[in-house]
Design a protein around this motif. Structure first.
Motif, mmCIF file in Angstrom:
data_model
loop_
_atom_site.group_PDB
_atom_site.id
_atom_site.type_symbol
_atom_site.label_atom_id
_atom_site.label_comp_id
_atom_site.label_asym_id
_atom_site.label_seq_id
_atom_site.Cartn_x
_atom_site.Cartn_y
_atom_site.Cartn_z
ATOM 1 N N TYR A 149 5.783 -23.971 112.664
ATOM 2 C CA TYR A 149 5.524 -23.636 111.271
ATOM 3 C C TYR A 149 5.477 -22.122 111.080
ATOM 4 O O TYR A 149 6.135 -21.577 110.189
ATOM 5 C CB TYR A 149 4.202 -24.269 110.797
ATOM 6 C CG TYR A 149 3.877 -23.935 109.363
ATOM 7 C CD1 TYR A 149 4.408 -24.692 108.326
ATOM 8 C CD2 TYR A 149 3.054 -22.853 109.040
ATOM 9 C CE1 TYR A 149 4.124 -24.384 106.997
ATOM 10 C CE2 TYR A 149 2.764 -22.544 107.726
ATOM 11 C CZ TYR A 149 3.306 -23.307 106.700
ATOM 12 O OH TYR A 149 3.034 -22.987 105.393
ATOM 13 N N TRP A 150 4.687 -21.434 111.906
ATOM 14 C CA TRP A 150 4.529 -19.986 111.752
ATOM 15 C C TRP A 150 5.749 -19.234 112.252
ATOM 16 O O TRP A 150 6.121 -18.208 111.673
ATOM 17 C CB TRP A 150 3.254 -19.508 112.453
ATOM 18 C CG TRP A 150 2.032 -20.068 111.814
ATOM 19 C CD1 TRP A 150 1.148 -20.962 112.346
ATOM 20 C CD2 TRP A 150 1.564 -19.811 110.487
ATOM 21 N NE1 TRP A 150 0.168 -21.276 111.446
ATOM 22 C CE2 TRP A 150 0.398 -20.581 110.292
ATOM 23 C CE3 TRP A 150 2.012 -19.007 109.441
ATOM 24 C CZ2 TRP A 150 -0.312 -20.559 109.095
ATOM 25 C CZ3 TRP A 150 1.297 -18.991 108.248
ATOM 26 C CH2 TRP A 150 0.154 -19.753 108.081
ATOM 27 N N ARG A 151 6.385 -19.697 113.300
ATOM 28 C CA ARG A 151 7.583 -19.028 113.830
ATOM 29 C C ARG A 151 8.668 -18.969 112.753
ATOM 30 O O ARG A 151 9.320 -17.940 112.570
ATOM 31 C CB ARG A 151 8.083 -19.751 115.082
ATOM 32 C CG ARG A 151 9.255 -19.036 115.747
ATOM 33 C CD ARG A 151 9.680 -19.658 117.061
ATOM 34 N NE ARG A 151 9.968 -21.076 116.909
ATOM 35 C CZ ARG A 151 9.362 -22.034 117.609
ATOM 36 N NH1 ARG A 151 8.452 -21.740 118.507
ATOM 37 N NH2 ARG A 151 9.671 -23.293 117.418
ATOM 38 N N LYS A 152 8.838 -20.066 112.027
ATOM 39 C CA LYS A 152 9.869 -20.144 110.987
ATOM 40 C C LYS A 152 9.558 -19.215 109.812
ATOM 41 O O LYS A 152 10.455 -18.699 109.162
ATOM 42 C CB LYS A 152 9.976 -21.588 110.492
ATOM 43 C CG LYS A 152 11.001 -21.815 109.428
ATOM 44 C CD LYS A 152 11.047 -23.277 109.019
ATOM 45 C CE LYS A 152 12.050 -23.494 107.908
ATOM 46 N NZ LYS A 152 12.074 -24.892 107.470
ATOM 47 N N ARG A 153 8.280 -18.977 109.551
ATOM 48 C CA ARG A 153 7.871 -18.204 108.376
ATOM 49 C C ARG A 153 7.494 -16.749 108.680
ATOM 50 O O ARG A 153 7.190 -15.989 107.767
ATOM 51 C CB ARG A 153 6.716 -18.930 107.690
ATOM 52 C CG ARG A 153 7.177 -20.215 107.031
ATOM 53 C CD ARG A 153 6.061 -21.177 106.737
ATOM 54 N NE ARG A 153 6.556 -22.362 106.054
ATOM 55 C CZ ARG A 153 7.133 -23.400 106.673
ATOM 56 N NH1 ARG A 153 7.283 -23.396 107.988
ATOM 57 N NH2 ARG A 153 7.568 -24.426 105.977
ATOM 58 N N TYR A 154 7.501 -16.374 109.965
ATOM 59 C CA TYR A 154 7.159 -14.991 110.336
ATOM 60 C C TYR A 154 8.088 -14.041 109.592
ATOM 61 O O TYR A 154 9.295 -14.249 109.512
ATOM 62 C CB TYR A 154 7.293 -14.802 111.848
ATOM 63 C CG TYR A 154 6.985 -13.386 112.283
ATOM 64 C CD1 TYR A 154 5.684 -12.989 112.518
ATOM 65 C CD2 TYR A 154 8.006 -12.447 112.423
ATOM 66 C CE1 TYR A 154 5.394 -11.686 112.900
ATOM 67 C CE2 TYR A 154 7.724 -11.151 112.803
ATOM 68 C CZ TYR A 154 6.417 -10.776 113.035
ATOM 69 O OH TYR A 154 6.137 -9.488 113.402
ATOM 70 N N TRP A 155 7.515 -12.967 109.066
ATOM 71 C CA TRP A 155 8.286 -12.035 108.269
ATOM 72 C C TRP A 155 8.278 -10.636 108.872
ATOM 73 O O TRP A 155 9.307 -10.061 109.172
ATOM 74 C CB TRP A 155 7.736 -12.038 106.857
ATOM 75 C CG TRP A 155 8.387 -11.108 105.887
ATOM 76 C CD1 TRP A 155 9.661 -10.623 105.919
ATOM 77 C CD2 TRP A 155 7.792 -10.576 104.712
ATOM 78 N NE1 TRP A 155 9.890 -9.817 104.836
ATOM 79 C CE2 TRP A 155 8.759 -9.775 104.078
ATOM 80 C CE3 TRP A 155 6.535 -10.697 104.136
ATOM 81 C CZ2 TRP A 155 8.500 -9.097 102.887
ATOM 82 C CZ3 TRP A 155 6.292 -10.032 102.952
ATOM 83 C CH2 TRP A 155 7.268 -9.236 102.335
ATOM 84 N N GLN A 156 7.089 -10.051 109.043
ATOM 85 C CA GLN A 156 6.987 -8.684 109.555
ATOM 86 C C GLN A 156 5.578 -8.411 110.048
ATOM 87 O O GLN A 156 4.670 -9.216 109.847
ATOM 88 C CB GLN A 156 7.374 -7.662 108.494
ATOM 89 C CG GLN A 156 6.437 -7.616 107.299
ATOM 90 C CD GLN A 156 6.784 -6.482 106.349
ATOM 91 O OE1 GLN A 156 6.544 -5.321 106.674
ATOM 92 N NE2 GLN A 156 7.352 -6.823 105.199
ATOM 93 N N ALA A 157 5.406 -7.252 110.685
ATOM 94 C CA ALA A 157 4.086 -6.822 111.154
ATOM 95 C C ALA A 157 3.895 -5.349 110.835
ATOM 96 O O ALA A 157 4.866 -4.593 110.731
ATOM 97 C CB ALA A 157 3.951 -7.065 112.647
ATOM 98 N N ARG A 158 2.629 -4.966 110.690
ATOM 99 C CA ARG A 158 2.296 -3.564 110.415
ATOM 100 C C ARG A 158 1.095 -3.177 111.240
ATOM 101 O O ARG A 158 0.210 -3.988 111.484
ATOM 102 C CB ARG A 158 2.038 -3.362 108.920
ATOM 103 C CG ARG A 158 3.242 -3.786 108.098
ATOM 104 C CD ARG A 158 3.257 -3.250 106.724
ATOM 105 N NE ARG A 158 3.383 -1.827 106.580
ATOM 106 C CZ ARG A 158 4.525 -1.153 106.590
ATOM 107 N NH1 ARG A 158 5.663 -1.753 106.804
ATOM 108 N NH2 ARG A 158 4.536 0.138 106.378
ATOM 109 N N ARG A 159 1.063 -1.941 111.682
ATOM 110 C CA ARG A 159 -0.042 -1.418 112.490
ATOM 111 C C ARG A 159 -0.859 -0.450 111.657
ATOM 112 O O ARG A 159 -0.379 0.571 111.189
ATOM 113 C CB ARG A 159 0.515 -0.710 113.732
ATOM 114 C CG ARG A 159 -0.568 -0.172 114.652
ATOM 115 C CD ARG A 159 -0.017 0.137 116.027
ATOM 116 N NE ARG A 159 0.446 -1.097 116.641
ATOM 117 C CZ ARG A 159 1.404 -1.146 117.563
ATOM 118 N NH1 ARG A 159 2.004 -0.062 117.950
ATOM 119 N NH2 ARG A 159 1.776 -2.306 118.076
ATOM 120 N N LEU A 160 -2.143 -0.797 111.500
ATOM 121 C CA LEU A 160 -3.076 0.052 110.757
ATOM 122 C C LEU A 160 -3.984 0.830 111.681
ATOM 123 O O LEU A 160 -4.466 1.897 111.335
ATOM 124 C CB LEU A 160 -3.955 -0.804 109.822
ATOM 125 C CG LEU A 160 -3.232 -1.730 108.841
ATOM 126 C CD1 LEU A 160 -4.260 -2.418 107.953
ATOM 127 C CD2 LEU A 160 -2.230 -0.981 108.016
#
Length: 163
Positions: A149-160
């Motif tokens: 479910y999450w693999r299919k919907r993963y979009w992007q990541a950001r580092r704060l």
């Protein structure tokens, strides 16, 4: 020519020997040990938050243990565990920090997903494919990026959090 040789000899003058009984601080602030200590602190803080909030139900706009949404959970976690104020909404969180490649994720990075009907979802990466988030169906929980479910919907990541 002799002047150049004489000046270069002065430039290579050796510094006095350092006493062995007094260890010198590292010259580089970003040593491996410091990074590991920082990452361990961050992971322990996130796991403490998981313990305190696991199972809290999802509530759109919520910011308490009576109910919290995904961006609210990120907001509360960064504020209470890291003393760091971040934006309250997923849309604003998407504008913060630096983009991170999927294969470069580190503890504390924000992971974003595209859900049905244009909805966006955000969680906090824990390492080893795990992330912490406020799920609509199960409330605050840990999930895996490897879950279909999450693999299919993963979009992007950001580092704060700085590294």
């Amino acid at each position: 020519m002799l002047l150049c040789i004489a000046l270069s000899a002065c430039a290579t003058k050796l510094a006095p020997p350092v006493q062995e009984s007094q260890p010198q601080p590292p010259k580089d602030d970003n040593t491996t040990a410091e990074l590991l200590t920082s990452e361990n602190f961050l992971l322990n803080s996130l796991l403490a938050q998981k313990e305190d909030w696991q199972g809290v139900p999802y509530r759109y706009g919520g910011l308490s243990t009576k109910g919290v949404d995904c961006s609210g959970f990120v907001y509360i976690t960064f504020l209470s565990q890291l003393n760091m104020k971040v934006p309250r909404t997923t849309a604003e969180l998407l504008k913060e920090g630096e983009p991170v490649a999927r294969n470069q994720l580190a503890v504390g990075d924000l992971v974003f997903f595209r859900l049905a009907r244009g909805n966006r979802h955000v969680g906090i990466y824990l390492g080893d494919e795990a992330f912490l988030h406020a799920s609509v169906s199960n409330g605050v929980m840990q999930s895996s990026l490897g879950n279909p479910y999450w693999r299919k919907r993963y979009w992007q990541a950001r580092r704060l959090v700085g590294r």
